[in-house]
Scaffold this active site. Structure first.
Site, PDB file in Angstrom:
ATOM      1  N   HIS A 148     -35.512 -77.060 -34.583  1.00  0.00           N
ATOM      2  CA  HIS A 148     -36.434 -78.201 -34.538  1.00  0.00           C
ATOM      3  C   HIS A 148     -37.528 -78.038 -33.484  1.00  0.00           C
ATOM      4  O   HIS A 148     -38.724 -78.131 -33.776  1.00  0.00           O
ATOM      5  CB  HIS A 148     -35.594 -79.469 -34.275  1.00  0.00           C
ATOM      6  CG  HIS A 148     -36.386 -80.731 -34.252  1.00  0.00           C
ATOM      7  ND1 HIS A 148     -36.898 -81.259 -33.093  1.00  0.00           N
ATOM      8  CD2 HIS A 148     -36.768 -81.554 -35.244  1.00  0.00           C
ATOM      9  CE1 HIS A 148     -37.558 -82.369 -33.380  1.00  0.00           C
ATOM     10  NE2 HIS A 148     -37.486 -82.577 -34.685  1.00  0.00           N
ATOM     11  N   CYS A 167     -43.566 -69.760 -47.588  1.00  0.00           N
ATOM     12  CA  CYS A 167     -43.982 -70.802 -46.637  1.00  0.00           C
ATOM     13  C   CYS A 167     -43.028 -70.908 -45.452  1.00  0.00           C
ATOM     14  O   CYS A 167     -43.125 -71.825 -44.658  1.00  0.00           O
ATOM     15  CB  CYS A 167     -44.127 -72.152 -47.332  1.00  0.00           C
ATOM     16  SG  CYS A 167     -42.583 -72.771 -47.992  1.00  0.00           S
TER      17      CYS A 167
END
Ligand code: PEP
Ligand code: MG
EC number: 2.7.9.1
Length: 864
Positions: free
Chosen positions: A434, A810
């Site tokens: 994160h 991606c």
């Protein structure tokens, strides 16, 4: 000075010993870059002292115990000349043993030079040679020689005595014996294990060869204007035009650059005396020589020179060492002046180095007080006072004080704190955890997985391996480019998105043949993507749109809603927020493609983890905190990254995707009304089965029909699937016919292919890389063997079943130059990466296309 010597022909017949003349058979691949450069200087008729080159094979033979015919070397030089030996590796970056000067210095030479140069100069030369020979050639204990004070006759006598004591023999007096010793020690140093490892780390092949050059020394000491120095015509850090360097009177080698004072500036300078003031003619000649070298060798050169009795001699030239920002400026200026073609300018800039231009950096010349090293998760550097909570980070920002947010790991609750912080440091995590993903998105320096530091966040302190304790409020610097956590506040260099950078990027776009989009979740990200000329958004992670405090609670309410009616009510509130987000993104991107990924929450990222979050949610849901805690506990998953994520949520709670599809379509209509026409791309995450796609597609198509009817407006959209489970890659043939594009999410695909948690791998990744289990962190550099095989299969099967399909990557790898090479070769249409990595990707892609056009070998050939 190298022409017309009768000995020249003889020496050229000895394959081991090549006198460097304009026509001698000298090549970078056989004699090394320095030898070749010296030949080019000779061809330019520059005053280069007589030099002999020994080729790689000869040096290899010396390391193995052989020795070329020394008389063939020595015969090239005047009997009394002192000699210098320098390394000549194929690529100067691969290093090599240090140069040894004044070979030939002996009692006899000392006496002779005392007459010509004066006793003081001769004694100093002899002393330095004994010291250098003792430690670098005879490998005697340096301590025995370092403590000798002064440069006079007593010091020389002490050094000669120390040599005899340590080596059990007198200092060698024979020039041939000295030269043999020097050649042997340099050849063996190159062969040593540590030298091998060092150069291999810089990309040298295992069998890289070393050449040596033996050059006549021109004494920088003696009567008249004498000295030595180094000159270059650019500033190493900024790349600006500037005569830079130093000159030290009565000196040899690179002494002028030493820390001892007394060296002069070159061009007239208000700070002190300059060579230009004391010897204008020599300075003028030197500057002309340097300019000629720049033009003819097609590179900014650092020139080593000696002035002997007013006459300039050029000893050596090497490419100016340069910071990445200087590299860009230099390459662009050389191309703009027509000295090199644009393609070559593009090849001369290292793509990773661009990171330094895009972010503030620790000044390369600043001192670093290293505390610990972790994973360099987001580049750039920032200094701030340590805070341990997001709330403190926000308070700090409100006071206008830069802070570094220190957490064990970050969660959505920290995003506001991350926005407020100057940099982030976490104990746990890897390249795709994160903190890393958000940090890169925000362009925020970030280091994760710093297991060397002991984090005691409750006590609000961290302890460095050397025992230093850092507390709240202490000043630290996060260098997210190198992964170093530094104490204090070293000097910084600002980001440099100047004209040269933009020019280079424009040239890159004209060359490359793979598209580059950006991963952007917020209007700010999208604006950054535009600023860096991304060709659209390749991934908008919609769950990130809900990380803001006000929205996070609404999102949690939706996740916690137990009845369809309750959920519908919350979704009603979310719809306008999402629509407004998408309208902004579409407007900023002005008709460029925007690929929106439907909600893909690892649920744990959305559960309140602390008491305050639980209380907020209890207020919003009008429930006792204990109920919220119980329900949160019930939703905890053992392995949230493999749990209720992505399309699994879309299949089991379809109203969420319905709402998002509606928001996207309504936003597309609205944005198209007053701007460029928008064709949104909608992407389904974490697919592993065709049926998942069929179910979601049917509902999205139905929403489109409904919105068209309600709005009375038609619109197009493209539906795609994220291939990020191994099964989706393997079954691409049955998935591809149902969609317009496949976008490969290499973060999850890597995680699932290896069975390696992307959030926890940081703990052992460095051990794994050190022990050679993985060549690199596979979350950082694409594993082209294993994950790559799945990508290749996915491409082949997907395109086979649906020839017109668009294929992209991606995952974070999309911004990594090595991985882009793979993607381009595998036939992907575009890659998408964090906005701040877009320029790196554009340049890397251009280099690949150029190398392809001109052929690898010519692209790789050294420029000097
Ligand atoms: C991926 O898995 O590669 C990806 C791009 O998605 P995320 O990082 O959001 O899981
Ligand atoms: Mg993913």
């Amino acid at each position: 000075m190298l022409h017309g010597n009768p000995k020249d022909a003889a020496v050229q017949n000895d394959p081991n010993v090549t006198l460097i003349t304009a026509t001698a058979p000298v090549a970078t691949t056989t004699h090394g870059g320095r030898a070749k450069c010296l030949q080019r200087l000779v061809r330019l008729d520059l005053p280069v002292p007589r030099t002999v080159a020994l080729c790689f094979d000869t040096v290899k033979a010396i390391a193995a115990g052989g020795m070329p015919d020394l008389s063939a070397i020595l015969g090239q030089f005047d009997d009394r000349a002192l000699l210098c030996v320098r390394p000549s590796s194929e690529d100067p970056d691969w290093g090599g043993p240090g140069a040894v000067m004044s070979i030939g210095m002996s009692d006899g030479a000392h006496a002779a030079l005392s007459d010509s140069l004066g006793p003081a100069a001769a004694t100093a030369l002899y002393l330095r040679f004994v010291q250098s020979y003792a430690t670098h050639v005879a490998r005697l204990d340096p301590d025995e020689f370092e403590h000798i004070d002064g440069t006079g006759p007593e010091a020389l006598a002490a050094a000669l005595d120390a040599y005899e004591d340590e080596a059990d023999e007198p200092f060698p007096q024979d020039r041939g014996e000295q030269l043999a010793g020097v050649l042997r020690s340099m050849a063996r140093a190159w062969d040593g294990t540590s030298a091998r490892l060092l150069r291999q780390a810089k990309g040298a092949p295992a069998e890289a060869g070393l050449g040596l050059v033996v050059q006549e020394m021109i004494p920088g000491v003696g009567p008249g204007e004498c000295g030595s120095g180094v000159i270059q015509l650019v500033n190493t850090v900024t790349g600006d035009k500037q005569v830079t360097g130093r000159y030290l009177r009565q000196s040899q080698g690179r002494e002028a650059l030493g820390d001892g004072s007394g060296s002069l500036y070159l061009a007239s300078d208000s700070r002190g005396t300059a060579l230009q003031d004391v010897a204008p003619e020599a300075f003028g000649a030197l500057r002309d020589h340097a300019a000629l070298m720049r033009r003819q060798l097609r590179a900014e050169m650092q020139v080593e020179f000696v002035i002997a009795n007013g006459q300039v001699h050029i000893l050596d030239g090497m490419r100016v060492p340069r910071s990445p920002r200087a590299a860009v400026k230099i390459a662009v200026r050389l191309a703009e002046e027509g000295i090199i073609p644009r393609q070559e300018a593009l090849l001369r800039v290292e793509p990773h180095g661009l990171n330094e231009l895009l972010h503030r950096q620790v000044d390369p010349e600043a001192e670093r007080d290293l505390l610990a090293t972790g994973i360099a998760a987001s580049p750039g550097a920032a200094t701030g006072r340590i805070v341990f909570t997001s709330a403190d980070a926000q308070a700090s920002a409100a006071r206008g004080e830069a802070c570094v947010l220190v957490r064990r790991e970050t969660s959505p609750e920290d995003v506001r704190g991350m926005h407020a912080a100057a940099a982030v440091l976490t104990e746990k995590g890897g390249m795709t955890s994160h903190a890393a993903v958000i940090g890169r998105g925000l362009g925020l320096p970030c280091i994760v997985g710093v297991s060397d530091l002991r984090f005691q966040t409750r006590k609000k302190q961290i302890t460095a391996p050397d025992g230093r304790i850092l507390r709240e409020g202490d000043l630290v610097t996060i260098d997210g480019t190198s992964g170093q956590v530094l104490a204090g506040e070293p000097a910084m260099l600002e980001a440099a998105l100047d004209d040269s950078f933009r020019t280079l990027m424009g040239w890159a776009d004209a060359e490359r043949d793979i598209g580059i989009r950006a991963n952007a979740d917020t209007p700010a990200d999208a604006q950054t993507a535009r600023n860096f000329d991304a060709q659209g958004i390749g991934l908008c992670r919609t769950e990130h749109m809900f990380f803001e405090t006000g929205r996070l609670t609404v999102m949690r309410e939706m996740i916690f809603a137990q009845t369809p009616a309750g959920r519908a009510a919350v979704l009603e509130r979310l719809l306008p927020m999402q629509r407004a987000d998408f309208v902004q993104l579409f407007r900023i991107m002005e008709g460029q493609p925007v690929c929106i990924r439907l909600f893909d929450p690892p649920l744990h990222e959305f559960l309140p983890t602390n008491r305050a979050g639980q209380r907020d949610l209890a207020d919003a849901l009008n429930l006792p905190v204990s109920d919220v805690t119980r329900r949160a506990d019930a939703m905890v998953e053992y392995n949230p990254m493999l749990g209720m994520r992505g399309v699994r949520l879309g299949v089991t709670v379809p109203e969420i995707y319905d709402m998002q599809a509606r928001a996207i379509f309504e936003a597309a209509i609205e944005a198209s009304r007053d701007g460029a026409s928008v064709v949104p791309e909608i992407m389904i995450p974490l697919v592993s089965a065709r049926r998942e796609v069929e179910l979601v597609k049917a509902r999205i198509d139905a929403v489109a029909v409904a919105v068209r009817a309600e709005a009375g407006r038609d619109f197009d959209y493209r539906l795609g699937v994220m291939v990020e489970t191994p099964r989706a890659a393997l079954r691409a043939a049955e998935i591809a016919p149902h969609c317009a594009f496949l976008s490969f999410g290499t973060n999850d695909l890597t995680q699932m292919t290896y069975g390696l948690s992307r959030d926890d791998a940081g703990r052992f990744m460095s051990a794994y890389v050190q022990k050679g289990v993985f060549p690199e962190d596979p979350f950082h550099v694409l594993d082209t063997d294993g994950v790559g095989e799945l990508l290749r299969l996915g491409v082949e099967r997907g395109r086979g079943a649906h020839p017109g399909i668009t294929l992209s990557v991606c995952g974070e790898h999309g911004g990594n130059p090595e991985s882009i090479a793979f993607c381009r070769a595998a036939g992907f249409d575009y890659v998408s990466c964090s906005p701040f990595r877009v320029p790196v990707a554009r340049l890397a892609a251009a280099q690949l296309a150029i190398r392809h056009k001109i052929g690898d070998s010519s692209a790789d050939s050294p420029n000097i």
